[in-house]
Motif scaffolding. Structure first.
Motif, PDB file in Angstrom:
ATOM      1  N   TYR A 211       0.830  -1.215   0.000  1.00  0.00           N
ATOM      2  CA  TYR A 211       0.000   0.000   0.000  1.00  0.00           C
ATOM      3  C   TYR A 211       0.860   1.258   0.000  1.00  0.00           C
ATOM      4  O   TYR A 211       0.483   2.272  -0.582  1.00  0.00           O
ATOM      5  N   GLU A 212       2.031   1.148   0.622  1.00  0.00           N
ATOM      6  CA  GLU A 212       2.967   2.284   0.615  1.00  0.00           C
ATOM      7  C   GLU A 212       3.368   2.623  -0.815  1.00  0.00           C
ATOM      8  O   GLU A 212       3.416   3.786  -1.201  1.00  0.00           O
ATOM      9  N   GLU A 213       3.600   1.566  -1.609  1.00  0.00           N
ATOM     10  CA  GLU A 213       3.945   1.783  -3.020  1.00  0.00           C
ATOM     11  C   GLU A 213       2.824   2.467  -3.782  1.00  0.00           C
ATOM     12  O   GLU A 213       3.059   3.127  -4.788  1.00  0.00           O
ATOM     13  N   ARG A 214       1.625   2.281  -3.308  1.00  0.00           N
ATOM     14  CA  ARG A 214       0.472   2.920  -3.939  1.00  0.00           C
ATOM     15  C   ARG A 214       0.169   4.280  -3.295  1.00  0.00           C
ATOM     16  O   ARG A 214      -0.881   4.884  -3.579  1.00  0.00           O
ATOM     17  N   GLY A 215       1.069   4.706  -2.404  1.00  0.00           N
ATOM     18  CA  GLY A 215       0.893   6.021  -1.780  1.00  0.00           C
ATOM     19  C   GLY A 215      -0.108   6.043  -0.638  1.00  0.00           C
ATOM     20  O   GLY A 215      -0.620   7.099  -0.262  1.00  0.00           O
ATOM     21  N   THR A 216      -0.409   4.870  -0.093  1.00  0.00           N
ATOM     22  CA  THR A 216      -1.394   4.789   0.994  1.00  0.00           C
ATOM     23  C   THR A 216      -0.729   4.305   2.270  1.00  0.00           C
ATOM     24  O   THR A 216      -0.040   3.278   2.260  1.00  0.00           O
ATOM     25  N   ASN A 217      -0.935   5.040   3.341  1.00  0.00           N
ATOM     26  CA  ASN A 217      -0.368   4.649   4.630  1.00  0.00           C
ATOM     27  C   ASN A 217      -1.357   3.753   5.378  1.00  0.00           C
ATOM     28  O   ASN A 217      -2.262   4.235   6.051  1.00  0.00           O
ATOM     29  N   LEU A 218      -1.154   2.456   5.226  1.00  0.00           N
ATOM     30  CA  LEU A 218      -2.057   1.496   5.863  1.00  0.00           C
ATOM     31  C   LEU A 218      -1.847   1.462   7.380  1.00  0.00           C
ATOM     32  O   LEU A 218      -2.802   1.273   8.147  1.00  0.00           O
ATOM     33  N   SER A 219      -0.590   1.677   7.796  1.00  0.00           N
ATOM     34  CA  SER A 219      -0.258   1.564   9.227  1.00  0.00           C
ATOM     35  C   SER A 219      -1.146   2.415  10.119  1.00  0.00           C
ATOM     36  O   SER A 219      -1.499   2.005  11.216  1.00  0.00           O
ATOM     37  N   GLU A 220      -1.499   3.590   9.626  1.00  0.00           N
ATOM     38  CA  GLU A 220      -2.290   4.477  10.491  1.00  0.00           C
ATOM     39  C   GLU A 220      -3.713   3.962  10.706  1.00  0.00           C
ATOM     40  O   GLU A 220      -4.442   4.477  11.554  1.00  0.00           O
ATOM     41  N   HIS A 221      -4.096   2.939   9.952  1.00  0.00           N
ATOM     42  CA  HIS A 221      -5.421   2.330  10.130  1.00  0.00           C
ATOM     43  C   HIS A 221      -5.366   1.031  10.939  1.00  0.00           C
ATOM     44  O   HIS A 221      -6.391   0.401  11.163  1.00  0.00           O
ATOM     45  N   LEU A 222      -4.157   0.615  11.297  1.00  0.00           N
ATOM     46  CA  LEU A 222      -3.998  -0.707  11.921  1.00  0.00           C
ATOM     47  C   LEU A 222      -3.826  -0.616  13.421  1.00  0.00           C
ATOM     48  O   LEU A 222      -3.172   0.284  13.941  1.00  0.00           O
ATOM     49  N   MET A 223      -4.390  -1.595  14.119  1.00  0.00           N
ATOM     50  CA  MET A 223      -4.132  -1.737  15.541  1.00  0.00           C
ATOM     51  C   MET A 223      -3.910  -3.231  15.800  1.00  0.00           C
ATOM     52  O   MET A 223      -4.749  -4.058  15.434  1.00  0.00           O
ATOM     53  N   LEU A 224      -2.760  -3.534  16.409  1.00  0.00           N
ATOM     54  CA  LEU A 224      -2.446  -4.930  16.701  1.00  0.00           C
ATOM     55  C   LEU A 224      -2.709  -5.207  18.167  1.00  0.00           C
ATOM     56  O   LEU A 224      -2.273  -4.448  19.037  1.00  0.00           O
ATOM     57  N   VAL A 225      -3.424  -6.273  18.441  1.00  0.00           N
ATOM     58  CA  VAL A 225      -3.820  -6.561  19.823  1.00  0.00           C
ATOM     59  C   VAL A 225      -3.202  -7.861  20.319  1.00  0.00           C
ATOM     60  O   VAL A 225      -2.902  -8.766  19.534  1.00  0.00           O
ATOM     61  N   LYS A 226      -3.043  -7.927  21.642  1.00  0.00           N
ATOM     62  CA  LYS A 226      -2.568  -9.147  22.293  1.00  0.00           C
ATOM     63  C   LYS A 226      -3.762  -9.906  22.845  1.00  0.00           C
ATOM     64  O   LYS A 226      -4.829  -9.328  23.046  1.00  0.00           O
ATOM     65  N   LYS A 227      -3.530 -11.162  23.158  1.00  0.00           N
ATOM     66  CA  LYS A 227      -4.605 -11.931  23.794  1.00  0.00           C
ATOM     67  C   LYS A 227      -4.735 -11.516  25.263  1.00  0.00           C
ATOM     68  O   LYS A 227      -3.773 -11.023  25.866  1.00  0.00           O
ATOM     69  N   ASN A 228      -5.923 -11.709  25.818  1.00  0.00           N
ATOM     70  CA  ASN A 228      -6.208 -11.412  27.236  1.00  0.00           C
ATOM     71  C   ASN A 228      -5.880  -9.970  27.639  1.00  0.00           C
ATOM     72  O   ASN A 228      -5.245  -9.711  28.646  1.00  0.00           O
ATOM     73  N   GLU A 229      -6.306  -9.049  26.780  1.00  0.00           N
ATOM     74  CA  GLU A 229      -6.090  -7.628  27.063  1.00  0.00           C
ATOM     75  C   GLU A 229      -7.400  -6.868  26.840  1.00  0.00           C
ATOM     76  O   GLU A 229      -8.293  -7.354  26.143  1.00  0.00           O
ATOM     77  N   THR A 230      -7.451  -5.670  27.423  1.00  0.00           N
ATOM     78  CA  THR A 230      -8.596  -4.787  27.151  1.00  0.00           C
ATOM     79  C   THR A 230      -8.074  -3.468  26.609  1.00  0.00           C
ATOM     80  O   THR A 230      -7.090  -2.930  27.112  1.00  0.00           O
ATOM     81  N   TYR A 231      -8.718  -2.978  25.584  1.00  0.00           N
ATOM     82  CA  TYR A 231      -8.321  -1.731  24.928  1.00  0.00           C
ATOM     83  C   TYR A 231      -9.543  -0.820  24.848  1.00  0.00           C
ATOM     84  O   TYR A 231     -10.654  -1.296  24.611  1.00  0.00           O
ATOM     85  N   GLU A 232      -9.313   0.455  25.049  1.00  0.00           N
ATOM     86  CA  GLU A 232     -10.395   1.433  24.872  1.00  0.00           C
ATOM     87  C   GLU A 232     -10.002   2.306  23.693  1.00  0.00           C
ATOM     88  O   GLU A 232      -8.933   2.918  23.713  1.00  0.00           O
ATOM     89  N   ILE A 233     -10.838   2.356  22.698  1.00  0.00           N
ATOM     90  CA  ILE A 233     -10.526   3.248  21.585  1.00  0.00           C
ATOM     91  C   ILE A 233     -11.695   4.200  21.344  1.00  0.00           C
ATOM     92  O   ILE A 233     -12.838   3.913  21.689  1.00  0.00           O
ATOM     93  N   THR A 234     -11.358   5.343  20.751  1.00  0.00           N
ATOM     94  CA  THR A 234     -12.384   6.318  20.405  1.00  0.00           C
ATOM     95  C   THR A 234     -12.556   6.304  18.897  1.00  0.00           C
ATOM     96  O   THR A 234     -11.577   6.423  18.151  1.00  0.00           O
ATOM     97  N   LEU A 235     -13.771   6.112  18.452  1.00  0.00           N
ATOM     98  CA  LEU A 235     -14.036   6.052  17.015  1.00  0.00           C
ATOM     99  C   LEU A 235     -14.133   7.462  16.433  1.00  0.00           C
ATOM    100  O   LEU A 235     -14.175   8.455  17.176  1.00  0.00           O
ATOM    101  N   SER A 236     -14.201   7.536  15.115  1.00  0.00           N
ATOM    102  CA  SER A 236     -14.155   8.841  14.447  1.00  0.00           C
ATOM    103  C   SER A 236     -15.367   9.714  14.783  1.00  0.00           C
ATOM    104  O   SER A 236     -15.324  10.926  14.580  1.00  0.00           O
ATOM    105  N   ASN A 237     -16.430   9.121  15.311  1.00  0.00           N
ATOM    106  CA  ASN A 237     -17.588   9.934  15.721  1.00  0.00           C
ATOM    107  C   ASN A 237     -17.573  10.225  17.229  1.00  0.00           C
ATOM    108  O   ASN A 237     -18.606  10.546  17.810  1.00  0.00           O
ATOM    109  N   GLU A 238     -16.374  10.058  17.839  1.00  0.00           N
ATOM    110  CA  GLU A 238     -16.170  10.384  19.268  1.00  0.00           C
ATOM    111  C   GLU A 238     -16.904   9.432  20.212  1.00  0.00           C
ATOM    112  O   GLU A 238     -17.097   9.755  21.379  1.00  0.00           O
TER     113      GLU A 238
END
Ligand code: ZN
Length: 241
Positions: free
Chosen positions: A81-108
């Motif tokens: 995607y980088e070769e196509r000029g798209t930054n995929l990394s900024e859309h990715l989140m990698l998670v571990k097992k047995n964890e809790t994550y709080e994220i805020t979506l684009s609509n807050e």
């Protein structure tokens, strides 16, 4: 709430304020309104749960987020995607097992993601969003096999119930849980225990390899779940709840 069965373990869940796409690997992803946040979950890297075609959604939905377990192959796609000029990394989140994550979506709005450890590979996802709870098992199931020895099946049982214990008594609005005919006489075991342990309003059986008769077979043995179990009959089927 609108749920579309895309195929196998792939579902699109649409709430009033967001879309959650789970384990897409084939079939047609329904079109999505780009003003509503879209979160794409991958439970693990097996080909029947992970199709890198999901990343094309960055061109349809500018704020899309992809949640994948650490260790899933993504580097090569980031480079492509980088070769196509798209930054995929900024859309990715990698998670571990047995964890809790709080994220805020684009609509807050806030989304809480809890991961469980699969008995196969990767994770199961438990989501808390705007007062509702959703669960997608991925390949977290009681994988007992007639051809395996007692030690294997005992070990599997221990691992499965260690995870299920974390869900004991939980109120779940929508759950997606395997029901796999290949397991023969053990095919109902994981689903039965899941429904006993949790308080699930609506369960969508999955990982059925299109053997939808599994649902009627299960309900014949367990008519008490008639009102809870959704009757999937074909790919692309939509359910309004
Ligand atoms: Zn699978």
């Amino acid at each position: 709430m609108n749920i579309t069965y895309i195929g196998h373990s792939g579902f699109l869940l649409e709430t009033d304020s967001a879309y959650f796409l789970f384990d897409y690997y084939q079939g047609e992803i329904p079109s999505v309104n780009k003003d509503k946040p879209l979160v794409v979950f991958v439970s693990h890297g097996h080909a029947d749960h992970y199709n890198p075609a999901i990343f094309e959604l960055v061109y349809q939905h500018p704020s899309v987020q992809f949640i994948l377990p650490k260790g899933t192959q993504i580097k090569k796609y980031v480079l492509e995607y980088e070769e196509r000029g798209t930054n995929l990394s900024e859309h990715l989140m990698l998670v571990k097992k047995n964890e809790t994550y709080e994220i805020t979506l684009s609509n807050e709005t806030n989304l809480r993601i809890t991961t469980l450890k699969s008995t196969d590979l990767g994770v199961a996802y438990l989501l808390d969003y705007k007062g509702k709870t959703y669960y997608h098992a991925g390949d977290l199931n009681l994988w007992l096999w007639e051809g395996e020895n007692a030690e294997y099946n005992e070990n599997m049982t221990r691992k499965y119930f260690t995870q299920l214990e974390k869900l004991r008594g939980k109120e779940i609005d929508i759950a997606f849980v395997p029901l796999d005919s290949r397991q023969g006489k053990h095919a109902f075991a994981g689903m039965e225990s899941f429904l006993e342990y949790t308080n699930t309003k609506h369960v969508f059986p999955m990982h059925m390899w299109e053997e939808y008769h599994m649902i009627a077979d299960f309900l014949e043995k367990h008519p008490e779940y008639q009102a809870n179990m959704m009757n999937i009959e074909r790919q692309g089927q939509a359910f309004l709840l």
